[in-house]
Design a protein around this motif. Structure first.
Motif, PDB file in Angstrom:
ATOM      1  N   UNK A 142     -18.881   0.783   4.274  1.00 46.28           N
ATOM      2  CA  UNK A 142     -18.502   1.722   5.329  1.00 46.28           C
ATOM      3  C   UNK A 142     -18.618   1.034   6.679  1.00 46.28           C
ATOM      4  N   UNK A 143     -17.518   1.075   7.443  1.00 47.73           N
ATOM      5  CA  UNK A 143     -17.500   0.450   8.764  1.00 47.73           C
ATOM      6  C   UNK A 143     -16.962   1.384   9.842  1.00 47.73           C
ATOM      7  N   UNK A 144     -16.870   2.674   9.545  1.00 42.39           N
ATOM      8  CA  UNK A 144     -16.352   3.619  10.516  1.00 42.39           C
ATOM      9  C   UNK A 144     -15.152   4.366   9.964  1.00 42.39           C
ATOM     10  N   UNK A 145     -14.647   5.326  10.735  1.00 46.75           N
ATOM     11  CA  UNK A 145     -13.617   6.228  10.238  1.00 46.75           C
ATOM     12  C   UNK A 145     -12.261   6.079  10.910  1.00 46.75           C
ATOM     13  N   UNK A 146     -12.103   5.157  11.867  1.00 47.65           N
ATOM     14  CA  UNK A 146     -10.788   4.942  12.469  1.00 47.65           C
ATOM     15  C   UNK A 146      -9.891   4.208  11.471  1.00 47.65           C
ATOM     16  N   UNK A 147      -8.598   4.139  11.769  1.00 50.85           N
ATOM     17  CA  UNK A 147      -7.654   3.584  10.802  1.00 50.85           C
ATOM     18  C   UNK A 147      -7.944   2.115  10.500  1.00 50.85           C
ATOM     19  N   UNK A 148      -8.282   1.325  11.524  1.00 50.98           N
ATOM     20  CA  UNK A 148      -8.592  -0.082  11.252  1.00 50.98           C
ATOM     21  C   UNK A 148      -9.933  -0.222  10.534  1.00 50.98           C
ATOM     22  N   UNK A 149     -10.884   0.657  10.859  1.00 49.98           N
ATOM     23  CA  UNK A 149     -12.199   0.576  10.216  1.00 49.98           C
ATOM     24  C   UNK A 149     -12.138   0.970   8.747  1.00 49.98           C
ATOM     25  N   UNK A 150     -11.337   1.987   8.401  1.00 45.90           N
ATOM     26  CA  UNK A 150     -11.222   2.347   6.989  1.00 45.90           C
ATOM     27  C   UNK A 150     -10.387   1.321   6.223  1.00 45.90           C
ATOM     28  N   UNK A 151      -9.597   0.551   6.946  1.00 42.17           N
ATOM     29  CA  UNK A 151      -8.829  -0.505   6.288  1.00 42.17           C
ATOM     30  C   UNK A 151      -9.747  -1.590   5.756  1.00 42.17           C
ATOM     31  N   UNK A 152     -10.769  -1.945   6.522  1.00 45.60           N
ATOM     32  CA  UNK A 152     -11.739  -2.923   6.021  1.00 45.60           C
ATOM     33  C   UNK A 152     -12.851  -2.238   5.238  1.00 45.60           C
ATOM     34  N   UNK A 153     -13.063  -0.951   5.494  1.00 46.45           N
ATOM     35  CA  UNK A 153     -14.043  -0.213   4.717  1.00 46.45           C
ATOM     36  C   UNK A 153     -13.576  -0.031   3.287  1.00 46.45           C
ATOM     37  N   UNK A 154     -14.496   0.361   2.412  1.00 44.64           N
ATOM     38  CA  UNK A 154     -14.144   0.433   1.004  1.00 44.64           C
ATOM     39  C   UNK A 154     -14.479   1.735   0.326  1.00 44.64           C
ATOM     40  N   UNK A 155     -14.708   2.815   1.108  1.00 51.27           N
ATOM     41  CA  UNK A 155     -15.038   4.104   0.505  1.00 51.27           C
ATOM     42  C   UNK A 155     -13.779   4.941   0.342  1.00 51.27           C
ATOM     43  N   UNK A 156     -13.568   5.429  -0.880  1.00 48.90           N
ATOM     44  CA  UNK A 156     -12.342   6.157  -1.198  1.00 48.90           C
ATOM     45  C   UNK A 156     -12.179   7.420  -0.373  1.00 48.90           C
ATOM     46  N   UNK A 157     -13.269   8.093  -0.047  1.00 47.63           N
ATOM     47  CA  UNK A 157     -13.188   9.369   0.657  1.00 47.63           C
ATOM     48  C   UNK A 157     -12.567   9.206   2.050  1.00 47.63           C
ATOM     49  N   UNK A 158     -12.616   8.002   2.598  1.00 46.18           N
ATOM     50  CA  UNK A 158     -12.016   7.740   3.909  1.00 46.18           C
ATOM     51  C   UNK A 158     -10.611   7.137   3.791  1.00 46.18           C
ATOM     52  N   UNK A 159     -10.347   6.398   2.712  1.00 46.06           N
ATOM     53  CA  UNK A 159      -9.102   5.651   2.594  1.00 46.06           C
ATOM     54  C   UNK A 159      -7.979   6.425   1.897  1.00 46.06           C
ATOM     55  N   UNK A 160      -8.359   7.228   0.904  1.00 41.43           N
ATOM     56  CA  UNK A 160      -7.348   7.855   0.061  1.00 41.43           C
ATOM     57  C   UNK A 160      -6.423   8.790   0.840  1.00 41.43           C
ATOM     58  N   UNK A 161      -5.138   8.699   0.547  1.00 40.69           N
ATOM     59  CA  UNK A 161      -4.152   9.578   1.153  1.00 40.69           C
ATOM     60  C   UNK A 161      -3.757   9.222   2.568  1.00 40.69           C
ATOM     61  N   UNK A 162      -4.181   8.060   3.052  1.00 39.92           N
ATOM     62  CA  UNK A 162      -3.899   7.680   4.430  1.00 39.92           C
ATOM     63  C   UNK A 162      -2.645   6.843   4.580  1.00 39.92           C
ATOM     64  N   UNK A 163      -1.985   6.530   3.471  1.00 45.28           N
ATOM     65  CA  UNK A 163      -0.764   5.744   3.569  1.00 45.28           C
ATOM     66  C   UNK A 163      -1.050   4.290   3.883  1.00 45.28           C
ATOM     67  N   UNK A 164      -0.073   3.559   4.412  1.00 52.21           N
ATOM     68  CA  UNK A 164      -0.289   2.130   4.695  1.00 52.21           C
ATOM     69  C   UNK A 164      -1.442   1.931   5.687  1.00 52.21           C
ATOM     70  N   UNK A 165      -2.363   1.070   5.307  1.00 57.29           N
ATOM     71  CA  UNK A 165      -3.488   0.744   6.175  1.00 57.29           C
ATOM     72  C   UNK A 165      -3.230  -0.593   6.861  1.00 57.29           C
ATOM     73  N   UNK A 166      -4.211  -1.080   7.589  1.00 57.01           N
ATOM     74  CA  UNK A 166      -4.072  -2.331   8.343  1.00 57.01           C
ATOM     75  C   UNK A 166      -3.704  -3.476   7.397  1.00 57.01           C
TER      76      UNK A 166
END
Length: 425
Positions: A142-166
């Motif tokens: 976990x590195x934060x909840x912004x789009x770039x932070x969830x791109x490097x983060x690895x928790x599904x609850x933040x990444x899933x359903x967000x479409x193309x990430x960084x």
């Protein structure tokens, strides 16, 4: 305690909160309505007191710390806001203090209003300094909840359903997954790092790796050899090592910086959460002096970048940690907490593992110690029973009781908390 049920007034306020705030996982709807916070305690609107062993990792020096409150009040009377085009003495003093505390050539500082923003700055700096756009990180991190932070983060609850990430974000196994894939024992983390090197030999545009040296959520504490070899890998491949210590620095692990436990120095370290003393949101990026190469672009450019109030709170926090020997307290109290938790593990088969460092411990609950099936409903029941008795903490990964009290906790308060936990088992 004033009883185990919420009052009609509390229910009404919770309903209003739910009505007006956007709903999101992990925060809204809310559990309760808090009226006061002081020392190690939260107090709800019905007068119940909770020892807070969670605190969103901001409460190293406790709530309402006298050093921090005094510094903030004094700064409010003199310089309540400092426009971005200018600097101020308090901001300069904080930068000097952070450089003084950091090791090696971590001699350059940039401030931000929150940890996620500090992560963003580090990603931009890595691209600019190395000329490479790829960043390696860990699954489940976990590195934060912004789009770039969830791109490097690895928790599904933040990444899933967000479409193309960084683009350019690569993920490898986190330390705690190595045993599942490579077996038990010392060789597991060595094989995991072998795989990391395998990836780096095939991905030629990796500029940095970002990770939590000690994971705060479910409390994963790698051995010293892991980080020392990781440092060597980064050096041999010419990539930057970024440590996200936003929840774990400032004494939580018994050291001012968590990386000090490993006798390595990163190229960039990120601080936040507790840096503002549990009063003001503030984060910092501390980097190698030779990475000061971004004079032609803006890494942060935040309205509250050199906040006079935030810097006053941070200076007071750092001073309090030193004056009251909180590093030593974290180690001595942590040993007591460890001994109590290990006693419970012997007594209760439900406890599959106890792991931690300083005043940060994770208690992993399993239905069977051999199969390690997660005891998810049991973890939730224990958490709510503890809250009924005045002890609040977080459950991570569904079955890990994460215990992180303020370092200002007294011996008696910690003993009481351990007694409550044991009673709830």
């Amino acid at each position: 305690m004033a009883g185990s049920h919420l009052s009609p007034q509390a229910f009404q306020l919770l309903e209003e909160d739910s009505e007006y705030y956007l709903h999101q996982s992990l925060s809204t709807p809310c559990l309760n309505v808090i009226e006061k916070s002081y020392g190690i305690y939260l107090e709800d609107i019905d007068g119940r007191k909770y020892m807070d062993f969670h605190g969103n990792s901001v409460h190293q020096v406790g709530y309402g710390n006298e050093y921090v409150i005094k510094a903030v009040k004094e700064q409010l009377d003199v310089l309540p806001f400092s426009p971005r085009r200018y600097t101020n003495r308090t901001a300069i003093q904080l930068a000097k203090k952070l450089v003084e505390l950091a090791l090696g050539n971590l001699n350059k500082v940039l401030l931000a209003p929150g940890g996620t923003s500090a992560v963003s700055m580090a990603l931009k700096l890595a691209r600019k300094a190395t000329g490479k756009f790829k960043i390696m990180s860990m699954w489940d991190s976990f590195h934060g909840a912004s789009l770039d932070a969830i791109s490097v983060g690895g928790e599904a609850i933040f990444r899933n359903g967000m479409g193309p990430l960084l683009p350019g974000t690569l993920h490898v196994l986190p330390y705690n997954s190595y045993r599942s894939f490579f077996g038990d024992g010392h060789a597991s983390h060595e094989k995991g790092l072998d795989y990391l090197e395998y990836v780096l030999e095939r991905e030629m545009d990796v500029g940095a790796i970002i990770l939590e040296p000690i994971r705060c959520t479910d409390v994963q504490v790698p051995p010293k050899e892991y980080h020392q070899r990781l440092r060597r890998i980064c050096d041999s491949h010419g990539i930057l090592l970024i440590y996200d210590e936003i929840p774990t620095a400032l004494g939580r692990t018994g050291k001012m910086f968590a990386f000090e436990n490993y006798e390595v120095v990163p190229d960039i370290v990120l601080l936040g959460k507790g840096l503002g003393g549990g009063v003001f949101p503030l984060a910092a990026m501390v980097a190698r002096e030779d990475l000061d190469v971004t004079g032609d672009i803006a890494l942060g450019h935040f309205t509250h970048e050199k906040s006079s109030i935030g810097c006053a709170a941070a200076l007071a926090t750092l001073q309090y940690i030193e004056d009251y020997g909180l590093l030593e307290r974290a180690n001595s109290l942590g040993e007591y907490m460890k001994s109590r938790l290990l006693e419970m593990q012997k007594q209760y088969e439900l406890i599959g593992d106890v792991r931690g460092i300083g005043l940060l411990y994770g208690v992993e609950l399993v239905l069977d110690r051999k199969t390690k099936v997660k005891a998810i409903s049991e973890a939730e029941r224990i958490m709510y029973k503890c809250m009924e008795k005045g002890l609040s903490f977080k459950v991570s990964q569904g079955n890990v009781l994460t215990l992180a009290p303020p370092i200002t906790i007294t011996d008696q308060e910690l003993e009481e908390a351990m007694n409550i936990l044991k009673a709830c088992f």
